[in-house]
Design an enzyme around this catalytic site. Structure first.
Site, mmCIF file in Angstrom:
data_model
loop_
_atom_site.group_PDB
_atom_site.id
_atom_site.type_symbol
_atom_site.label_atom_id
_atom_site.label_comp_id
_atom_site.label_asym_id
_atom_site.label_seq_id
_atom_site.Cartn_x
_atom_site.Cartn_y
_atom_site.Cartn_z
ATOM 1 C CG HIS A 93 50.475 47.555 70.830
ATOM 2 N ND1 HIS A 93 51.544 47.832 71.492
ATOM 3 C CD2 HIS A 93 50.681 46.244 70.562
ATOM 4 C CE1 HIS A 93 52.175 46.705 71.661
ATOM 5 N NE2 HIS A 93 51.656 45.602 71.373
ATOM 6 C CG ASP B 77 53.843 49.864 73.029
ATOM 7 O OD1 ASP B 77 54.655 49.137 72.278
ATOM 8 O OD2 ASP B 77 52.803 49.539 73.281
HETATM 9 N N1 LIG Z 1 49.641 44.971 73.866
HETATM 10 C C1 LIG Z 1 50.693 44.421 73.974
HETATM 11 O O1 LIG Z 1 51.710 45.425 74.760
HETATM 12 C C2 LIG Z 1 51.185 43.027 73.968
HETATM 13 C C3 LIG Z 1 52.264 42.475 74.756
HETATM 14 C C4 LIG Z 1 52.613 41.070 74.457
HETATM 15 C C5 LIG Z 1 51.658 40.212 73.718
HETATM 16 N N2 LIG Z 1 50.756 40.870 73.103
HETATM 17 C C6 LIG Z 1 49.697 40.038 72.519
HETATM 18 O O2 LIG Z 1 49.013 39.228 73.281
HETATM 19 C C7 LIG Z 1 48.306 38.237 72.586
HETATM 20 C C8 LIG Z 1 48.840 36.975 73.593
HETATM 21 O O3 LIG Z 1 50.249 36.768 73.471
HETATM 22 P P1 LIG Z 1 50.948 35.422 73.514
HETATM 23 O O4 LIG Z 1 52.415 35.552 73.600
HETATM 24 O O5 LIG Z 1 50.418 34.809 74.833
HETATM 25 O O6 LIG Z 1 50.336 34.674 72.461
HETATM 26 P P2 LIG Z 1 50.262 32.962 72.127
HETATM 27 O O7 LIG Z 1 49.912 32.876 70.771
HETATM 28 O O8 LIG Z 1 51.367 32.248 73.122
HETATM 29 O O9 LIG Z 1 48.729 32.807 73.027
HETATM 30 C C9 LIG Z 1 47.568 33.191 72.403
HETATM 31 C C10 LIG Z 1 46.794 32.292 72.982
HETATM 32 O O10 LIG Z 1 45.265 32.779 72.773
HETATM 33 C C11 LIG Z 1 44.383 31.559 72.744
HETATM 34 N N3 LIG Z 1 43.297 31.748 71.824
HETATM 35 C C12 LIG Z 1 43.088 31.649 70.447
HETATM 36 N N4 LIG Z 1 41.952 32.077 70.361
HETATM 37 C C13 LIG Z 1 41.066 32.312 71.306
HETATM 38 C C14 LIG Z 1 39.958 32.608 71.530
HETATM 39 N N5 LIG Z 1 38.789 32.320 70.667
HETATM 40 N N6 LIG Z 1 39.505 33.056 73.030
HETATM 41 C C15 LIG Z 1 40.548 32.839 73.643
HETATM 42 N N7 LIG Z 1 41.912 32.592 73.583
HETATM 43 C C16 LIG Z 1 41.976 32.265 72.435
HETATM 44 C C17 LIG Z 1 45.264 30.564 72.242
HETATM 45 O O11 LIG Z 1 44.884 29.285 72.495
HETATM 46 C C18 LIG Z 1 46.510 31.067 72.908
HETATM 47 O O12 LIG Z 1 46.802 30.001 73.949
HETATM 48 C C19 LIG Z 1 49.022 38.016 71.059
HETATM 49 O O13 LIG Z 1 48.155 38.683 70.308
HETATM 50 C C20 LIG Z 1 50.297 39.214 71.366
HETATM 51 O O14 LIG Z 1 50.772 39.655 70.018
HETATM 52 C C21 LIG Z 1 50.234 42.370 73.097
#
Ligand SMILES: NC(=O)c1ccc[n+]([C@@H]2O[C@H](COP(=O)([O-])OP(=O)(O)OC[C@H]3O[C@@H](n4cnc5c(N)ncnc54)[C@H](O)[C@@H]3O)[C@@H](O)[C@H]2O)c1
Length: 296
Positions: free
Chosen positions: A143, A115
């Site tokens: 966030h 952000d």
């Molecule tokens: N804070 C930020 O700025 C920011 C930026 C981008 C993404 N995100 C967040 O990061 C996360 C990941 O994003 P993404 O696009 O890769 O999402 P995604 O849904 O493609 O991937 C999430 C992954 O988490 C895995 N997962 C589910 N349960 C799990 C567990 N118990 N232990 C470990 N892994 C597990 C899933 O198998 C999947 O591969 C999401 O929550 C997204 O909202 C945050």
């Protein structure tokens, strides 16, 4: 299924020929993954699916981050530093920290650097300057789309190398631009990217994680500040004790310090209060769920 994807990632990491990559442990066992680590980047989280209630999402993630916190508590170095990326990132970080009582809670953080970087880029584009000429933007609160991107103390470096106030450089419509464009664009950028890509931000998130870790490890420059969500002391900016709230920080010798005594305009403080209220509600729900899940 998930391990197949992990294998793909392992292959890609090898192909990067990274000179600092000494080895890879590919596993879906937290206690194997976290053994003796210095850094934990917690990216895996339950994504929100269509029709899913916010409460259900929070409950699922409390389960995930409790397990990860407990594993960190058991096998990571006590000096481990933790960056939670998976959403709801602030509250997930709090859950992990509560589940790892032997690790100092100041070593847990949630990522709001993406952000922050969005705010830098948008400001530079608006002022028609390079992004490295802009500094001291910051992100307050959660966030989520209640976050507060703030330019009150932002500076831009002119061609003679002097720092000038961004607010003063904005034209007469500057306040309107901040309220009607800058704040909502930064706060909703994640949703805009999901709409366009059908996936959440990946490249920019990876860059932001690298920025966050680099600054935590090597420090911030001079009096420049960056944004990260860290434990609130209850003493600053009207943020109650014990929340993981995004604030401006400087970092030296691996220790972050909240930038003290910034003057906050009423319009910004009101928005901060609303985002903090959301964090308090999330914390209350998360702690309720946490108490319902048996410890391992
Ligand atoms: N804070 C930020 O700025 C920011 C930026 C981008 C993404 N995100 C967040 O990061 C996360 C990941 O994003 P993404 O696009 O890769 O999402 P995604 O849904 O493609 O991937 C999430 C992954 O988490 C895995 N997962 C589910 N349960 C799990 C567990 N118990 N232990 C470990 N892994 C597990 C899933 O198998 C999947 O591969 C999401 O929550 C997204 O909202 C945050």
């Amino acid at each position: 299924m998930a391990m197949e994807a992990v294998r793909g990632l392992e292959l890609e990491l090898e192909d990067c020929a990274l000179p600092l990559l000494a080895g890879i442990v590919a596993t879906d066992e937290p206690e194997e993954a976290f053994r003796d680590i210095d850094w934990a980047l917690l990216i895996g989280a339950m994504p929100r699916r269509e029709g899913m209630q916010r409460k259900d999402l929070l409950r699922a993630n409390v389960g995930i981050f409790k397990q990860q916190g407990q594993a960190l508590n058991k096998v990571a170095k006590k000096s481990v530093r933790v960056v939670v990326v998976g959403n709801p990132a602030n509250t997930n970080a709090l859950v992990a920290a509560h589940s790892a009582p032997s690790i100092p809670i100041e070593q847990f953080s949630a990522l709001t650097r993406l952000d922050h970087n969005r705010a830098l880029a948008l400001t530079a584009a608006h002022l028609k300057v390079r992004v490295d000429q802009v500094r001291n933007v910051c992100i307050w609160g959660n966030h989520s789309n209640t976050q507060v991107p703030d330019l009150t103390h932002a500076l831009w470096v002119n061609n003679s190398g002097q720092s000038e106030s961004v607010l003063q450089a904005l034209d007469q419509d500057g306040i309107q631009w901040i309220q009607n464009d800058f704040i909502p664009i930064v706060a909703n950028r994640g949703a805009e990217i999901i709409k366009a890509r059908k996936l959440s931000s990946a490249l920019s998130a990876a860059k932001a994680i690298a920025d966050h870790v680099r600054n935590w490890q090597f420090g911030t420059q001079g009096d420049q500040f960056v944004s990260m969500a860290v434990l609130s002391s209850g003493q600053q900016y009207g943020i109650p004790k014990g929340l993981m709230a995004s604030v401006p920080v400087t970092i030296s010798n691996g220790i972050w310090t909240v930038v003290p005594n910034l003057e906050i305009p009423e319009m910004i403080q009101k928005r901060i209060n609303a985002s903090i209220k959301e964090l308090e509600d999330e914390r209350e729900e998360a702690l309720q769920f946490l108490s319902l899940i048996p410890s391992q």
